[in-house]
Motif scaffolding. Sequence first.
Motif, PDB file in Angstrom:
ATOM      1  N   ARG A 197       0.815  -1.211   0.000  1.00 61.31           N
ATOM      2  CA  ARG A 197       0.000   0.000   0.000  1.00 61.31           C
ATOM      3  C   ARG A 197       0.855   1.269   0.000  1.00 61.31           C
ATOM      4  O   ARG A 197       0.319   2.384   0.039  1.00 61.31           O
ATOM      5  CB  ARG A 197      -0.915   0.020   1.226  1.00 61.31           C
ATOM      6  N   ALA A 198       2.166   1.108  -0.017  1.00 62.25           N
ATOM      7  CA  ALA A 198       3.057   2.253   0.159  1.00 62.25           C
ATOM      8  C   ALA A 198       2.878   3.298  -0.935  1.00 62.25           C
ATOM      9  O   ALA A 198       2.962   4.502  -0.677  1.00 62.25           O
ATOM     10  CB  ALA A 198       4.508   1.779   0.195  1.00 62.25           C
ATOM     11  N   VAL A 199       2.633   2.875  -2.168  1.00 61.59           N
ATOM     12  CA  VAL A 199       2.506   3.837  -3.265  1.00 61.59           C
ATOM     13  C   VAL A 199       1.325   4.774  -3.024  1.00 61.59           C
ATOM     14  O   VAL A 199       1.438   6.002  -3.146  1.00 61.59           O
ATOM     15  CB  VAL A 199       2.349   3.099  -4.612  1.00 61.59           C
ATOM     16  N   HIS A 200       0.176   4.187  -2.666  1.00 64.22           N
ATOM     17  CA  HIS A 200      -1.014   4.991  -2.412  1.00 64.22           C
ATOM     18  C   HIS A 200      -0.804   5.912  -1.209  1.00 64.22           C
ATOM     19  O   HIS A 200      -1.115   7.108  -1.247  1.00 64.22           O
ATOM     20  CB  HIS A 200      -2.217   4.081  -2.172  1.00 64.22           C
ATOM     21  N   VAL A 201      -0.279   5.330  -0.102  1.00 68.63           N
ATOM     22  CA  VAL A 201      -0.095   6.135   1.105  1.00 68.63           C
ATOM     23  C   VAL A 201       0.950   7.224   0.867  1.00 68.63           C
ATOM     24  O   VAL A 201       0.806   8.349   1.362  1.00 68.63           O
ATOM     25  CB  VAL A 201       0.314   5.243   2.290  1.00 68.63           C
ATOM     26  N   SER A 202       1.985   6.922   0.094  1.00 71.01           N
ATOM     27  CA  SER A 202       3.004   7.932  -0.200  1.00 71.01           C
ATOM     28  C   SER A 202       2.407   9.114  -0.949  1.00 71.01           C
ATOM     29  O   SER A 202       2.788  10.271  -0.711  1.00 71.01           O
ATOM     30  CB  SER A 202       4.142   7.312  -1.013  1.00 71.01           C
ATOM     31  N   ALA A 203       1.459   8.838  -1.824  1.00 67.98           N
ATOM     32  CA  ALA A 203       0.793   9.930  -2.538  1.00 67.98           C
ATOM     33  C   ALA A 203      -0.014  10.793  -1.564  1.00 67.98           C
ATOM     34  O   ALA A 203      -0.067  12.018  -1.701  1.00 67.98           O
ATOM     35  CB  ALA A 203      -0.119   9.361  -3.626  1.00 67.98           C
ATOM     36  N   VAL A 204      -0.628  10.141  -0.567  1.00 64.48           N
ATOM     37  CA  VAL A 204      -1.361  10.898   0.455  1.00 64.48           C
ATOM     38  C   VAL A 204      -0.404  11.763   1.262  1.00 64.48           C
ATOM     39  O   VAL A 204      -0.692  12.932   1.570  1.00 64.48           O
ATOM     40  CB  VAL A 204      -2.130   9.937   1.381  1.00 64.48           C
ATOM     41  N   VAL A 205       0.762  11.215   1.599  1.00 69.91           N
ATOM     42  CA  VAL A 205       1.763  11.984   2.347  1.00 69.91           C
ATOM     43  C   VAL A 205       2.237  13.177   1.522  1.00 69.91           C
ATOM     44  O   VAL A 205       2.371  14.300   2.035  1.00 69.91           O
ATOM     45  CB  VAL A 205       2.959  11.089   2.732  1.00 69.91           C
ATOM     46  N   GLN A 206       2.478  12.934   0.245  1.00 64.49           N
ATOM     47  CA  GLN A 206       2.931  14.018  -0.641  1.00 64.49           C
ATOM     48  C   GLN A 206       1.911  15.146  -0.683  1.00 64.49           C
ATOM     49  O   GLN A 206       2.250  16.335  -0.582  1.00 64.49           O
ATOM     50  CB  GLN A 206       3.142  13.423  -2.041  1.00 64.49           C
ATOM     51  N   ALA A 207       0.635  14.799  -0.801  1.00 67.94           N
ATOM     52  CA  ALA A 207      -0.419  15.817  -0.833  1.00 67.94           C
ATOM     53  C   ALA A 207      -0.526  16.534   0.506  1.00 67.94           C
ATOM     54  O   ALA A 207      -0.757  17.753   0.564  1.00 67.94           O
ATOM     55  CB  ALA A 207      -1.757  15.165  -1.198  1.00 67.94           C
ATOM     56  N   ALA A 208      -0.375  15.776   1.599  1.00 65.87           N
ATOM     57  CA  ALA A 208      -0.460  16.388   2.925  1.00 65.87           C
ATOM     58  C   ALA A 208       0.672  17.381   3.148  1.00 65.87           C
ATOM     59  O   ALA A 208       0.464  18.459   3.733  1.00 65.87           O
ATOM     60  CB  ALA A 208      -0.440  15.297   3.994  1.00 65.87           C
ATOM     61  N   LEU A 209       1.856  17.044   2.698  1.00 60.37           N
ATOM     62  CA  LEU A 209       2.985  17.965   2.849  1.00 60.37           C
ATOM     63  C   LEU A 209       2.777  19.238   2.037  1.00 60.37           C
ATOM     64  O   LEU A 209       3.077  20.345   2.500  1.00 60.37           O
ATOM     65  CB  LEU A 209       4.288  17.277   2.422  1.00 60.37           C
ATOM     66  N   ALA A 210       2.233  19.075   0.843  1.00 63.99           N
ATOM     67  CA  ALA A 210       1.998  20.245  -0.004  1.00 63.99           C
ATOM     68  C   ALA A 210       0.972  21.182   0.620  1.00 63.99           C
ATOM     69  O   ALA A 210       1.024  22.404   0.419  1.00 63.99           O
ATOM     70  CB  ALA A 210       1.533  19.799  -1.385  1.00 63.99           C
ATOM     71  N   ALA A 211       0.034  20.626   1.392  1.00 64.85           N
ATOM     72  CA  ALA A 211      -1.026  21.440   1.985  1.00 64.85           C
ATOM     73  C   ALA A 211      -0.696  21.891   3.408  1.00 64.85           C
ATOM     74  O   ALA A 211      -1.462  22.666   3.986  1.00 64.85           O
ATOM     75  CB  ALA A 211      -2.335  20.648   1.993  1.00 64.85           C
ATOM     76  N   GLU A 212       0.418  21.429   3.963  1.00 64.08           N
ATOM     77  CA  GLU A 212       0.747  21.743   5.357  1.00 64.08           C
ATOM     78  C   GLU A 212       1.021  23.237   5.541  1.00 64.08           C
ATOM     79  O   GLU A 212       1.719  23.856   4.742  1.00 64.08           O
ATOM     80  CB  GLU A 212       1.967  20.930   5.810  1.00 64.08           C
ATOM     81  N   THR A 213       0.459  23.806   6.600  1.00 63.68           N
ATOM     82  CA  THR A 213       0.647  25.233   6.873  1.00 63.68           C
ATOM     83  C   THR A 213       1.401  25.484   8.169  1.00 63.68           C
ATOM     84  O   THR A 213       1.674  26.630   8.510  1.00 63.68           O
ATOM     85  CB  THR A 213      -0.719  25.937   6.958  1.00 63.68           C
ATOM     86  N   SER A 214       1.730  24.418   8.904  1.00 60.37           N
ATOM     87  CA  SER A 214       2.409  24.573  10.189  1.00 60.37           C
ATOM     88  C   SER A 214       3.865  24.152  10.074  1.00 60.37           C
ATOM     89  O   SER A 214       4.167  23.032   9.654  1.00 60.37           O
ATOM     90  CB  SER A 214       1.712  23.739  11.265  1.00 60.37           C
ATOM     91  N   PHE A 215       4.766  25.054  10.448  1.00 59.98           N
ATOM     92  CA  PHE A 215       6.194  24.748  10.450  1.00 59.98           C
ATOM     93  C   PHE A 215       6.486  23.585  11.391  1.00 59.98           C
ATOM     94  O   PHE A 215       7.175  22.623  11.013  1.00 59.98           O
ATOM     95  CB  PHE A 215       6.978  25.992  10.871  1.00 59.98           C
ATOM     96  N   ALA A 216       5.957  23.634  12.623  1.00 56.40           N
ATOM     97  CA  ALA A 216       6.226  22.579  13.596  1.00 56.40           C
ATOM     98  C   ALA A 216       5.709  21.228  13.109  1.00 56.40           C
ATOM     99  O   ALA A 216       6.368  20.198  13.276  1.00 56.40           O
ATOM    100  CB  ALA A 216       5.600  22.938  14.944  1.00 56.40           C
ATOM    101  N   ALA A 217       4.522  21.208  12.490  1.00 56.64           N
ATOM    102  CA  ALA A 217       3.963  19.957  11.986  1.00 56.64           C
ATOM    103  C   ALA A 217       4.791  19.400  10.840  1.00 56.64           C
ATOM    104  O   ALA A 217       5.030  18.194  10.753  1.00 56.64           O
ATOM    105  CB  ALA A 217       2.519  20.167  11.543  1.00 56.64           C
TER     106      ALA A 217
END
Length: 813
Positions: free
Chosen positions: A549-569
């Motif tokens: 499942r790593a390919v799918h989850v990695s895409a979710v991580v990539q999208a989450a990083l692109a949308a992240e607004t918190s430096f600490a997070a």
Amino acid sequence: MTAALPTTGDVRDLAARLVSDELVVVPVRHHSPACARAVADAFARHRPSRVLIEGPRSFTDLVDLLCHPDAQMPLAVYAWSRPTGSGAGTDGRHGGYYPFCDYSPELVAARLGRAAGLPVAFCDLEVAEQAAAAEGTVLPGDGSLLREDAYRHSRALAALVERLGCRDEEDLWELLVEADPDAGGPDEHLARLTAYCLLARADHTDADLDADATRAREAEMVWHVREALAARAPGDGPVLLVLGGFHAVVVPDLLIAPPPRPQVDTRHVEQGSALVRYGFDRLDRLSGYASGMTSPAWHQRIWDARGRGEPAVDARASAVLTVLLDVADELRTRHHAPVATPTLAAAHRQALLLADLRDRPAPLRSDLLDAVTSCLVQGDADADGQLVRRVTRGVLTGHAVGRVPPGAGTPPLVRDTLERLRALRLDVDGIEPRTVSLDLYRNPAHRRTSRALHGLRLLAVPFAEHVAGPDFVRGTGLARLQERWTTLWTPATEGLLAEQSMLGSTLPEAVDVRFGRLLDSATADGRVPTSVEAAALLAQAAVVGLHDRAVHVSAVVQAALAAETSFAAAVEAAGALALLEGGREPLEAARLTALPTLVATAYARALFLGAGLRGAEEPGEAVATALTRLRELVASPAGAALDEEPFWGLVDGLRREHEHALVRGASAGIAATVGRLGVDDLARDVVGHLDGSVPVAESVAFVRGLLATSRESTWQESGLVAGLDARLSAWDDATFLAALPDLRLAFTDLTPRETDRVAGIVAGLHGGARPDLTVRRDVDAATVQRHAEVSALLATALVDDGLGAWVDAGGAA
């Protein structure tokens, strides 16, 4: 629109229509001893020719097992349905429990019918059919197939609770139905049941009933009743129908105008059921069971006493006594709490008197609890009474666990899991917890065991408890090389594992579907999870071995990083991903080929967000902690490919321009630690922040940040100790007390040796030797703070009273 409330005439007319020469309808509440006795009375009075029971039709095949002489209650049938095919996804899976105890009316009906040699059948829709017919969400995996929410949500019953002085609808039920079911005879008892169920039904519209498939289920059950009536031969006794009272009150009308039988397409659904052990702890309504009666062991005592021939009133009085004796025994033996025999006698007498005072035919559970509180609790009822109430609830709930008879079989998921655990050499037959140590870095077999245990943990199946070792999902214990677990296979393990059968027939399949649900939930309705949540999902996939499942989850991580607004997070996510990349042996992280790219992306996102920090965007403590973590990432093997110069540029910018002194101090400490900030520049920063013109709070915040990232600054040529000493000397007592908590936080990370070193430097500044300080470890920081504040208030009061000389003399002394 809800129906009008029934009149007394309506109730009695309907109760009469429930009994005829052809059909006897017994309305019940599931797990009600009074209703179970009503079933037995109806069986004896009417001599039925066949028995129909509310419950999925397929349960008919389990009647012989339920009635087996070796079957020990409580047991439960767990029924589930799931889409067929490996690509079925995570939706469309349903399941629920149908528990039985000795005083369940349905079990009494089945046992009597089987003993008389009569046809006994269940007559409700299957789980998949119920789910398909419902317009709302029903049948969660841990839910009940015998839901009785209607009684708790009835406005009419709530009004009756208040009018009769009851505590809740459970107390009301016990008063009206359970306390003396023999009063007035069977017809009067049937009328009371009918009234109770009509009041509950009156609050529900057709839309409410269709939302959980109630009307579809009633149409199915009525179809079976008509079939059974048609199968009666001349001279046969009536059909005995045992079903929830909420449904029973509409059966006569539905037989006059029968609805069509529901037609539900379940061709692409796999269904199953299994008879599993159950426990009184799960049967108790107070534990969250939707159809449970409160305190099953209390009702079991009364049922057993009635079975010995005791009248209802006497049975309740004896149950009160046995409960009190068991409570006293546990308090004495397990908690070493003295309970005098006269105290028990007084509690028993008080329970009987309370019932009489409240105009009740016999003591209710609430009367018993009031007597326990009054007589057994010594001191404050809220504080001292906690132990007594906890023990009393345990006695009332009971600890009974059922035993499945021979031939019951094992659900496929349970069977597969047992085979896998035995193949991994884990004990599933012992009666004591076992400790298992797993070498994740050097032993591939241990890694397979770890994945299986983490999979059960993900399914919330209580078999193994992780007590030590690395936790890559939460980022704790990573310095340890071994995992340590305690394992024990219990009835709860088997029951909850059977509950997960709707997820799959094998452990890997169930784990995969459960993880898929987590992933679906995190991304539902187009939602983008936080970068920390996404990184945790990837770690969870690796921990349970779902590398595919790593390919799918990695895409979710990539999208989450692109949308992240918190430096600490973003920094926290980068650190979590780096930990995964470092777990090549225990997690087989080499199979997560996207990890290096994700680490670089998280690092770049953190730098971008950090460059925009000015002061108000995030708490200073969070920024300071994130800077330290980012420095650790750059210096780690996982960060070897990262360009560290942008990080140092960020640190320098925050040191110069951030509004929070704590962040400036933390940045200065990080830079000074690796020589990026020279001794002279650090000293200049320290002097500037400790200058008398700088507000006290800002000076202390800078010191906190600096020491959080560079403890060695206290004894290096930074001027920190000297500058802080000069600033402290200029403060009055009130200023010092206000700053003391933050100062304490600033120095709290110093080791004892480092603290001693700082004390020596301070002593040298004042021309004396290092003081020989006595450390009091029996006093916490808050107490010291309060004492200092009281001392200051006392000194002020003395000065105000003209006794300032005393204060000066004390200071001189």
